[in-house]
Write an enzyme that holds these catalytic residues in place. Structure first.
Site, mmCIF file in Angstrom:
data_model
loop_
_atom_site.group_PDB
_atom_site.id
_atom_site.type_symbol
_atom_site.label_atom_id
_atom_site.label_comp_id
_atom_site.label_asym_id
_atom_site.label_seq_id
_atom_site.Cartn_x
_atom_site.Cartn_y
_atom_site.Cartn_z
ATOM 1 N N ASN A 7 0.873 -1.171 0.000
ATOM 2 C CA ASN A 7 0.000 0.000 0.000
ATOM 3 C C ASN A 7 0.914 1.226 0.000
ATOM 4 O O ASN A 7 1.463 1.593 1.026
ATOM 5 C CB ASN A 7 -0.885 -0.022 1.258
ATOM 6 C CG ASN A 7 -1.736 1.230 1.388
ATOM 7 O OD1 ASN A 7 -1.804 2.051 0.476
ATOM 8 N ND2 ASN A 7 -2.394 1.387 2.533
ATOM 9 N N TRP A 8 1.057 1.804 -1.164
ATOM 10 C CA TRP A 8 1.978 2.944 -1.293
ATOM 11 C C TRP A 8 1.400 4.236 -0.713
ATOM 12 O O TRP A 8 2.112 5.224 -0.589
ATOM 13 C CB TRP A 8 2.353 3.148 -2.763
ATOM 14 C CG TRP A 8 3.422 2.215 -3.248
ATOM 15 C CD1 TRP A 8 4.063 1.248 -2.523
ATOM 16 C CD2 TRP A 8 4.022 2.184 -4.560
ATOM 17 N NE1 TRP A 8 5.004 0.610 -3.304
ATOM 18 C CE2 TRP A 8 4.994 1.168 -4.557
ATOM 19 C CE3 TRP A 8 3.808 2.904 -5.733
ATOM 20 C CZ2 TRP A 8 5.770 0.866 -5.682
ATOM 21 C CZ3 TRP A 8 4.574 2.600 -6.861
ATOM 22 C CH2 TRP A 8 5.550 1.588 -6.822
ATOM 23 N N LYS A 9 0.133 4.237 -0.413
ATOM 24 C CA LYS A 9 -0.525 5.447 0.100
ATOM 25 C C LYS A 9 -0.223 6.637 -0.837
ATOM 26 O O LYS A 9 -0.107 6.432 -2.042
ATOM 27 C CB LYS A 9 -0.098 5.706 1.550
ATOM 28 C CG LYS A 9 -0.311 4.453 2.420
ATOM 29 C CD LYS A 9 -0.165 4.662 3.884
ATOM 30 C CE LYS A 9 -0.424 3.337 4.592
ATOM 31 N NZ LYS A 9 -0.375 3.433 6.046
ATOM 32 N N HIS A 94 -9.764 1.308 4.189
ATOM 33 C CA HIS A 94 -8.545 1.468 4.998
ATOM 34 C C HIS A 94 -8.849 2.414 6.161
ATOM 35 O O HIS A 94 -9.624 3.362 6.009
ATOM 36 C CB HIS A 94 -7.416 2.021 4.123
ATOM 37 C CG HIS A 94 -6.095 1.996 4.821
ATOM 38 N ND1 HIS A 94 -5.724 2.963 5.726
ATOM 39 C CD2 HIS A 94 -5.077 1.095 4.785
ATOM 40 C CE1 HIS A 94 -4.521 2.656 6.214
ATOM 41 N NE2 HIS A 94 -4.109 1.530 5.653
ATOM 42 N N GLU A 96 -7.283 4.789 7.363
ATOM 43 C CA GLU A 96 -7.034 6.215 7.071
ATOM 44 C C GLU A 96 -8.215 6.828 6.341
ATOM 45 O O GLU A 96 -8.546 8.000 6.539
ATOM 46 C CB GLU A 96 -5.733 6.354 6.260
ATOM 47 C CG GLU A 96 -4.507 6.161 7.156
ATOM 48 C CD GLU A 96 -3.279 5.619 6.465
ATOM 49 O OE1 GLU A 96 -3.191 5.713 5.228
ATOM 50 O OE2 GLU A 96 -2.402 5.095 7.172
ATOM 51 N N GLU A 164 -6.200 -5.034 10.051
ATOM 52 C CA GLU A 164 -5.182 -4.042 10.383
ATOM 53 C C GLU A 164 -5.545 -3.326 11.678
ATOM 54 O O GLU A 164 -6.329 -2.362 11.662
ATOM 55 C CB GLU A 164 -5.070 -3.005 9.260
ATOM 56 C CG GLU A 164 -4.666 -3.590 7.927
ATOM 57 C CD GLU A 164 -4.047 -2.535 7.022
ATOM 58 O OE1 GLU A 164 -2.872 -2.669 6.683
ATOM 59 O OE2 GLU A 164 -4.745 -1.564 6.680
ATOM 60 N N GLY A 170 1.768 1.919 10.841
ATOM 61 C CA GLY A 170 2.770 2.986 10.782
ATOM 62 C C GLY A 170 3.415 3.330 12.120
ATOM 63 O O GLY A 170 4.044 4.366 12.257
ATOM 64 N N SER A 206 2.644 -2.439 10.426
ATOM 65 C CA SER A 206 4.088 -2.513 10.695
ATOM 66 C C SER A 206 4.717 -3.849 10.308
ATOM 67 O O SER A 206 5.702 -4.282 10.913
ATOM 68 C CB SER A 206 4.375 -2.183 12.164
ATOM 69 O OG SER A 206 3.956 -0.860 12.451
ATOM 70 N N GLY A 227 2.505 -1.205 4.346
ATOM 71 C CA GLY A 227 2.623 0.213 4.029
ATOM 72 C C GLY A 227 4.077 0.606 3.869
ATOM 73 O O GLY A 227 4.681 0.432 2.808
ATOM 74 N N GLY A 228 4.662 1.119 4.940
ATOM 75 C CA GLY A 228 6.022 1.656 4.914
ATOM 76 C C GLY A 228 7.052 0.790 4.199
ATOM 77 O O GLY A 228 7.801 1.281 3.350
HETATM 78 P P1 PGA Z 1 2.319 0.031 7.700
HETATM 79 O O1 PGA Z 1 0.919 0.328 6.976
HETATM 80 O O2 PGA Z 1 2.834 -1.252 7.128
HETATM 81 O O3 PGA Z 1 3.180 1.214 7.367
HETATM 82 O O4 PGA Z 1 2.039 -0.094 9.155
HETATM 83 C C1 PGA Z 1 0.002 -0.690 6.707
HETATM 84 C C2 PGA Z 1 -1.229 -0.120 6.052
HETATM 85 O O5 PGA Z 1 -1.604 1.023 6.345
HETATM 86 O O6 PGA Z 1 -1.861 -0.789 5.222
#
Ligand code: PGA
Length: 244
Positions: A7-9, A94, A96, A164, A170, A206, A227-228
């Site tokens: 997930n590149w956001k 998601h 967010e 999640e 994050g 994470s 994500g990251g």
């Molecule tokens: P993260 O993000 O791996 O940076 O914790 C995961 C996500 O938001 O899907």
């Protein structure tokens, strides 16, 4: 086989995406893992082209979609528009988007249906906040998100659930083996009851190249939403190369 979904956001321009895959292609091995990169709309096509251009096995994904076919929805994107860019998957609900963009379970439900009806993979995200966990509401929250988010969905062929925990996204704070195992078992039980078949459940929060072997070994974990660590070619390739 594991599902490795990035997930590149809101990260990476077209140039960044191309540079990422240049590095990634030198590191990634042929495995039977299913690799998905959910990119900003502007580079979905760039991701989709990697199969032909660089012989990279990757499904291009997006991070949002509007359930309507078309119309007066300024700033939104439809399933047909995504498909025309060879998009094969969409992250839906998601945390967010739930918290910052106020998406409701009902709206998320419409998006899941539109995505599955269009033949794309719906990566349907659920998860509890720290406060909810501390108040012992985790299972109640997950059940509500599933019941509402998957209400009326009958075809699970292209459905993945991503668990999640919001407090793990994050933050560098990964859920424990026990927490992951019990939530995944709970989710699988609910979803299997609805569809009569197993539905893949991904862990997100994470996850990285260092902890993924441990996470993937947990019963009920079919992959990860990352994500990251998905932004760094060497880290994402290491995860895509995972083998039990
Ligand atoms: P993260 O993000 O791996 O940076 O914790 C995961 C996500 O938001 O899907």
């Amino acid at each position: 086989m594991k599902i490795i979904a990035g997930n590149w956001k809101m990260n990476k321009t077209k140039e960044d995406a191309k540079a990422f895959f240049e590095e990634y292609k030198a590191l990634v091995k042929q495995t039977d893992n299913k690799v998905i990169v959910c990119a900003p709309f502007t580079v979905v096509k760039t991701v989709a082209k990697q199969k032909k251009k660089n012989d990279i096995n990757v499904i291009a994904g997006a991070q949002n979609v509007h359930p309507a076919k078309n119309g007066a929805f300024t700033g939104e994107i439809s399933v047909d528009m995504l498909k025309s860019m060879d998009c094969g998957a969409v992250i839906i609900g998601h945390s967010e988007r739930r918290t910052m963009f106020l998406e409701t379970d009902e709206f998320i439900n419409e998006k899941v249906k539109a995505t599955i009806d269009a033949g794309m993979i719906a990566i349907f995200c659920i998860g509890e906040t720290l406060e909810e966990r501390e108040h012992n509401q985790t299972f109640e929250v997950l059940m509500t998100q599933i019941n509402k988010g998957l209400n009326g969905v009958t075809n699970s062929e292209n459905l993945y659930v991503a668990y999640e925990p919001v407090w793990a996204i994050g933050t560098g704070k990964v859920a424990t083996t026990e927490q992951i195992q019990e939530t995944h078992a709970f989710i699988k039980e609910l979803v299997t009851k609805q569809f009569g078949v197993d539905v893949p459940v991904l862990y997100g929060g994470s996850a990285n190249e260092q902890n993924c072997s441990e996470i993937f070994a947990i019963q009920g974990v079919d992959g990860a939403l990352i994500g990251g660590a998905s932004l760094v070619a060497s880290k994402f390739a290491a995860m895509a190369n995972y083998q039990a």
